[in-house]
Design an enzyme around this catalytic site. Structure first.
Site, mmCIF file in Angstrom:
data_model
loop_
_atom_site.group_PDB
_atom_site.id
_atom_site.type_symbol
_atom_site.label_atom_id
_atom_site.label_comp_id
_atom_site.label_asym_id
_atom_site.label_seq_id
_atom_site.Cartn_x
_atom_site.Cartn_y
_atom_site.Cartn_z
ATOM 1 N N SER A 105 3.606 -7.010 6.823
ATOM 2 C CA SER A 105 3.336 -6.229 5.622
ATOM 3 C C SER A 105 1.992 -6.600 4.984
ATOM 4 C CB SER A 105 4.500 -6.406 4.635
ATOM 5 O OG SER A 105 4.388 -5.534 3.548
ATOM 6 N N ASP A 244 -0.810 -0.852 1.861
ATOM 7 C CA ASP A 244 -0.804 -2.217 2.390
ATOM 8 C C ASP A 244 -0.813 -2.171 3.918
ATOM 9 O OD1 ASP A 244 1.824 -1.393 2.828
ATOM 10 O OD2 ASP A 244 2.690 -3.344 2.338
ATOM 11 N N ASP A 246 1.246 -2.455 6.362
ATOM 12 C CA ASP A 246 2.198 -1.682 7.162
ATOM 13 C C ASP A 246 2.536 -0.338 6.543
ATOM 14 O OD1 ASP A 246 3.846 -2.659 5.088
ATOM 15 O OD2 ASP A 246 5.600 -2.747 6.405
ATOM 16 N N ASP A 248 4.027 0.693 3.717
ATOM 17 C CA ASP A 248 5.201 1.033 2.913
ATOM 18 C C ASP A 248 4.963 0.859 1.416
ATOM 19 O OD1 ASP A 248 5.274 -1.736 2.756
ATOM 20 O OD2 ASP A 248 7.305 -1.960 3.534
#
EC number: 5.4.2.10
Length: 453
Positions: A105, A244, A246, A248
């Site tokens: 992440s 960010d 990833d 999400d």
């Protein structure tokens, strides 16, 4: 059962240090495959999708997972670099038994992690994670050669997800006339988010779209919005959008460079959907959600509940209440009417659609929405520190009690260990006449002082 590996968002850590090693991830894939094979209702082999962000270690872990799943007799479809919510979506549309995300992440490149989605595109139930942990204790074995899983690469994964993102706003909506600065954090959205915005008509300028395996989240993205603020002002844009690593989470920046966080985004979407009689219940926030959000929703007669920090807890409360909208101040927003998990691109599009419908700037939409000043200080833990013991320390508790007494009923203090990093997060929130930054630093200094003893 006490978990050895799974945290609030899968399994995460520093690459090369247990459990984030090639041999462990190979066995993790095998354990996941064994559990899936027991539960799958399909007549053929179980099927799993694997996607990753842009970290250099993703190649290694992708291969390890593929080998482990194949050894367990599970077929694998490889997506390549793909946002976490894109993997959730494709898991559903390909009718796969599970999806696997290789990502840490918003963490720096030297970290990585593995998280799983069910066939419905949501995080695995605790019971399934516990089954996987139990299977990890068994010796690795390989199915008969004829039963080995096969692997293929899905070449059009990005295009499929781009079309999905566009489908979450009305067909006739156009973003023509909007100037957007987009920051993809050198992460998994670098080849997707620009196409989504441009195909919807926006004029887009880019930062954070040149991943090299090492620069993910480095001074860019939703956790480092300074670069976006500067670019929005310099380029005279209508707004900025920072994802960010990833994809999400999303943080927005208005034309004046002011940050628009997850609480602001939740408020805008909730108000809009209520006005159009489409909200479908209330809103779930977290313990970190601002006083101002709760007060503003109350004024609109929108029910509001707080969950523990972490998207899985937000999802649990949404499911329990039958509601659709929830999220975190960090920008992790769940728009359950269109997506099964937090999705930075989709959440941002909902706000852009509101701007177009109301012919308003971002700052204009937020006029009158007041948040209480909030300070967040991260205290990094040394490797030998037990965070539970530290939080129970008498001096630390005294420091917290002292600040709480000072705030009275006009503020609050929250201390919590991070579920993804070796940190204790110190949050202090209060009415404008309090210096919440100084109060949070006071507590953080006491925590650091106790660690030094």
């Amino acid at each position: 059962m006490t978990r050895r590996y799974f945290g609030t968002d899968g399994i995460r850590g520093t690459v090369g240090e247990p459990p984030i090693t090639a041999d462990f991830v190979l066995k993790l894939g095998w354990a996941m495959g064994r559990v899936l094979s027991r539960h799958t209702a399909r007549k053929s082999r179980a099927k799993v999708l694997i996607g990753k962000d842009t970290r250099i270690s993703g190649y290694m872990f992708e291969s390890a997972l593929e080998a482990g799943l194949s050894a367990a007799g599970v077929d694998v479809s490889l997506l390549g670099p793909m946002p976490t919510p894109g993997i959730a979506y494709l898991t559903r549309t390909f009718r796969a038994d599970a999806g696997i995300v290789i990502s840490a992440s918003h963490n720096p490149f030297q970290d990585n992690g593995i998280k799983f989605f069910s066939a419905e595109g949501v995080k695995l139930d605790d019971a399934v994670e516990e089954e996987i942990e139990a299977e990890l204790e068994q010796p690795l074995s390989t199915v008969a050669p004829a039963a080995l899983g096969k692997a293929l690469r899905i070449s059009d994964a990005a295009g499929r997800y781009i079309e999905f993102c566009k489908s979450t706003v009305p067909d006739r909506l156009t973003l023509e006339g909007l100037k957007v600065v987009l920051d993809c954090a050198h992460g998994a959205t670098y080849h997707i988010a620009p196409s989504v915005l441009r195909e919807l008509g926006a004029e887009v300028s880019l930062i954070g779209v040149d991943p090299d395996g090492l620069n993910i989240n480095q001074d860019v993205g939703s956790t480092h919005p300074d670069a976006l603020r500067a670019a929005v002002i310099e380029r005279g844009a209508d707004l900025g959008m920072a994802l960010d690593g990833d994809g999400d989470r999303v943080i927005l920046v208005d034309a004046e460079g002011h940050e628009v966080d997850g609480d602001d985004i939740l408020y805008l979407i909730a108000r809009d959907r209520q006005m159009r009689d489409m909200l479908g219940g209330g809103v779930v926030g977290t313990l970190m959600s601002n006083f101002g959000l709760a007060a503003a929703l109350e004024a609109l007669n929108i029910p509001f509940e707080r969950a523990k920090v972490g998207d899985r807890y937000v999802m649990e409360r949404l499911a329990a209440n039958g509601w659709q909208l929830g999220g975190e101040s960090s920008g992790h927003i769940v728009c359950g009417h269109v997506q099964s998990t937090g999705d930075g691109i989709v959440s941002a599009l909902q706000v852009l659609a509101i701007m177009v419908r109301e012919s308003s700037s971002l700052s204009g939409l937020l006029k009158g929405f007041e948040k209480a000043p909030q300070a967040l200080v991260n205290v990094r833990l040394t490797s030998d520190v037990d965070n539970a013991a530290l939080l129970a320390n008498e001096q630390v508790r005294h420091a917290v009690a002292s600040v709480e007494a000072e705030l009275g009923d006009e503020g609050r203090v929250l201390l919590r260990p991070s579920g993804t990093e070796p940190l204790i997060r110190v949050m202090v929130e209060g009415r404008p006449h309090f210096d919440v930054d100084a109060l949070a630093k006071r507590i953080a200094d006491d925590i650091e002082g106790q660690m030094a003893r």
